[in-house]
Design an enzyme around this catalytic site. Structure first.
Site, PDB file in Angstrom:
ATOM      1  CE  LYS A   1       3.142  -0.587  -8.978  1.00  0.00           C
ATOM      2  NZ  LYS A   1       2.905  -0.359  -7.651  1.00  0.00           N
TER       3      LYS A   1
ATOM      4  CG  HIS B   1      -3.720   5.896  -9.884  1.00  0.00           C
ATOM      5  ND1 HIS B   1      -4.648   5.949  -8.909  1.00  0.00           N
ATOM      6  CD2 HIS B   1      -2.817   5.049  -9.753  1.00  0.00           C
ATOM      7  CE1 HIS B   1      -4.331   5.374  -8.122  1.00  0.00           C
ATOM      8  NE2 HIS B   1      -3.253   4.510  -8.403  1.00  0.00           N
TER       9      HIS B   1
ATOM     10  CG  HIS C   1      -1.807   8.014  -5.641  1.00  0.00           C
ATOM     11  ND1 HIS C   1      -1.392   7.544  -6.913  1.00  0.00           N
ATOM     12  CD2 HIS C   1      -1.067   7.151  -4.737  1.00  0.00           C
ATOM     13  CE1 HIS C   1      -0.666   6.620  -6.693  1.00  0.00           C
ATOM     14  NE2 HIS C   1      -0.655   6.397  -5.424  1.00  0.00           N
TER      15      HIS C   1
HETATM   16  N1  ARG Z   1       2.845   3.882  -1.041  1.00  0.00           N
HETATM   17  C1  ARG Z   1       1.622   3.466  -0.388  1.00  0.00           C
HETATM   18  C2  ARG Z   1       0.477   3.338  -1.605  1.00  0.00           C
HETATM   19  O1  ARG Z   1       0.619   3.984  -2.545  1.00  0.00           O
HETATM   20  C3  ARG Z   1       0.982   4.279   0.672  1.00  0.00           C
HETATM   21  C4  ARG Z   1       2.138   4.433   1.792  1.00  0.00           C
HETATM   22  C5  ARG Z   1       1.141   4.758   2.966  1.00  0.00           C
HETATM   23  N2  ARG Z   1       2.101   5.203   4.198  1.00  0.00           N
HETATM   24  C6  ARG Z   1       2.715   4.224   4.918  1.00  0.00           C
HETATM   25  N3  ARG Z   1       3.311   4.825   6.120  1.00  0.00           N
HETATM   26  N4  ARG Z   1       2.410   3.081   5.160  1.00  0.00           N
HETATM   27  O2  ARG Z   1      -0.297   2.226  -1.261  1.00  0.00           O
END
Ligand code: ARG
Length: 571
Positions: free
Chosen positions: A127, A130, A133
């Site tokens: 993905k 962007h 982030h």
């Molecule tokens: N990958 C997730 C996102 O982009 C964020 C992960 C956050 N960290 C976790 N340990 N849940 O929404």
């Protein structure tokens, strides 16, 4: 460094007050109205012991301490002893401390080398990386630096979103509509197109959803064809992420993402079952959290596949076992508040007492002036494009201004990217904000370019003063009588506050506190620069003022470093 509060407490101390030095120290206040002094000591509490009216007590304390060299002035105002510090002592102490410590000024050691984990960035594979982030990446990077500066042993984790049913969707769309050449040519944008297409097509053909679920189950079972595609998507995505990390100067010690925990799922499913926490609900396995006012935590779907929260449970236990953390910090958007509340509750119910050391550090949303973003609809702004645009625009500004620099490209990068980072860290993190190009790149106001420019101005003064003068200043061969101005004093106080501010930022998980202080120092420096003639004929005077310039430059540089920014020598 002198702990002024403690020193003042020692001076105020006297047997007949019936208070210990420590008690006095705790009673000393920092008046917000500076006309009431730098510090104030209230005498109300002493009335009982001394059987005198508080103003009289304040008066007698003033009489006793007023000649101490620590003070410029001491006044009794009602029940208070208002203390104005000897400005020269502050200026001198600031210059001595900063010149001695250099790059270490601002650091301390309350962490005593204890292990801390900071998890940040954690984008989703395949993905786009962007603009949304950027917050986690930049706030997390700064928190890492701040925790490192106060003496913790920090491990930086990028918990990649590299697992889950969306990979079923991605693979299905690739198989139906994709081709290898397109993906290779422009991986993420192409994969995003496929993903968007999936969501359009599924509206007419719900069987695609079933297909995607099946494919994901195959991935979980490690079937070769699915694993290979997944791995390829992951690699291509990481290449793109790493390009951005390099631009931002952000690094990680571990990229263990969600997929890493897929093998340990059976262990946790068993543990949840054994601890009688899991119940079935419409074929799915859940932990009921109604008692705690929350929706149930979904542990497995009806097809048996595990979920985000399940992998987060595994990740927390893994981190405890692997790092024995004193704190495990998650820098993740506030949209995930509920997820983290559920996750914490489940770990607590599982009996892990260390869950109290797991901290979700949430932050607000970034939106664009043009409207919100949505991956599903393909309406995204790539972070890389934003950073490149910032560099391009900065290059133009630098050329227009005729800025003196040896390397325009390098300066444009430091300032352009720094500007974006600084804006991110300017507001308290929980606030939503709108990304605005106009605000990011101006050289005046409370911006990154302004602070960096101030640093370059200090560097330029050092160059102009000449090596000999710089050497004398650095060896602290200084006549402080030349630093008696109000602006020299205010600048010193702002510089001197940095180490305390860094501690506060660590305690509150709030880099913007450091940003604020860096701005304060820069503003105080510019006032000093404006009020005083620094490169004067009189060598002694020049050296003295230069020493304060060097202290300010060091403090700004150290502060910017904690924000993850560079400090240009020329601009
Ligand atoms: N990958 C997730 C996102 O982009 C964020 C992960 C956050 N960290 C976790 N340990 N849940 O929404």
């Amino acid at each position: 460094m002198i702990d002024f509060k403690k020193e003042l407490a020692k001076i105020i101390f006297s047997d007949d007050l019936g208070l210990s030095v420590e008690e006095i120290e705790n009673m000393i206040e920092l008046p917000t109205d500076k006309s009431m002094g730098d510090y104030a000591f209230p005498c109300f509490r002493l009335a009982k012991t001394l059987r005198k009216a508080p103003p009289l007590i304040a008066k007698s304390i003033v009489e006793r301490i007023k000649d101490n060299e620590m003070f410029q002035d001491v006044k009794q105002v009602n029940a208070y002893v208002n203390m104005f510090l000897n400005k020269e002592i502050i200026v001198k102490e600031t210059i001595n401390t900063v010149l001695d410590k250099g790059a270490d000024f601002g650091k301390s050691n309350i962490g005593e080398g204890k292990p801390v984990i900071v998890e940040y960035s954690s984008p989703n594979i395949a993905k786009p990386f962007h603009i949304g982030h950027i917050r986690s990446t930049v706030i997390g990077n700064s928190l890492y630096k701040i925790y490192d500066a106060v003496g913790y042993d920090v491990t930086r984790i990028n918990h990649l979103g590299d697992y889950g049913t969306q990979f079923g969707k991605m693979i299905v769309s690739y198989r139906h509509w994709g081709n290898e050449a397109d993906v290779k040519a422009d991986p993420i944008k192409t994969l995003l197109e496929y993903y968007t297409k999936f969501h359009i097509e599924v509206e007419n053909d719900p069987s695609l959803d079933t297909e995607a679920r099946e494919v994901f189950t195959k991935l979980e079972k490690k079937e070769k064809a699915e694993v290979e595609l997944w791995q390829w998507f992951r690699e291509e995505s990481l290449k793109e992420f790493n390009r951005v990390y390099e631009m931002l100067g952000v690094e990680f010690d571990s990229y263990k993402g969600e997929s890493f925990y897929s093998d340990s799922m059976p262990r946790f499913l068993k543990e949840l079952r054994d601890k009688n926490l899991m119940v079935e609900s419409q074929g799915a396995q859940i932990v009921d959290l109604e008692e705690y006012g929350m929706n149930p935590a979904l542990i497995t779907k009806s097809d048996g596949s595990t979920l985000y929260v399940t992998r987060d449970i595994a990740a927390a236990v893994y981190r405890k076992e692997r790092y024995d953390f004193a704190k495990n910090i998650y820098v993740v958007a506030s949209q995930q508040n509920l997820h983290f509340q559920q996750w914490k509750k489940v770990l607590e119910l599982m009996g892990y007492e260390w869950v109290k050391d797991c901290i979700h550090v949430p932050f607000g949303l970034v939106s664009l002036e043009e409207g919100t973003m949505s991956t599903r609809h393909g309406r995204v702004v790539f972070l890389e494009d934003v950073l490149n645009k910032a560099v391009d625009q900065t290059r133009e500004v630098i050329k227009e201004k005729g800025v003196t620099t040896d390397d325009i490209e390098e300066t444009a990068k430091m300032v352009g990217i720094g500007a974006v980072v600084f804006q991110e860290l300017s507001n308290s993190r929980i606030k939503d904000y709108v990304f605005s190009w106009d605000k990011v790149l101006t050289f005046d106001g409370e911006t990154g370019p302004y602070v960096q420019y101030t640093h370059a101005r200090a560097s330029s003064l050092m160059r102009k003063a000449g090596e000999e003068a710089v050497k004398r200043a650095e060896s602290k061969d200084i006549e402080y009588k030349y630093l008696k101005s109000e602006s020299a004093y205010v600048l010193s106080k702002e510089i001197y506050a940095l180490p305390k501010v860094v501690l506060e930022a660590a305690e509150k998980y709030e880099p913007s506190i450091v940003t604020r202080q860096v701005i304060n120092i820069a503003q105080a420096f510019n006032r000093f620069y404006h009020d005083e003639h620094i490169l004067v004929k009189n060598e002694e005077e020049k050296v003295a003022k230069l020493a304060l310039v060097i202290a300010a430059k060091t403090a700004i540089r150290n502060g910017l470093d904690l924000l993850g920014m560079k400090a240009p020598e020329k601009m």
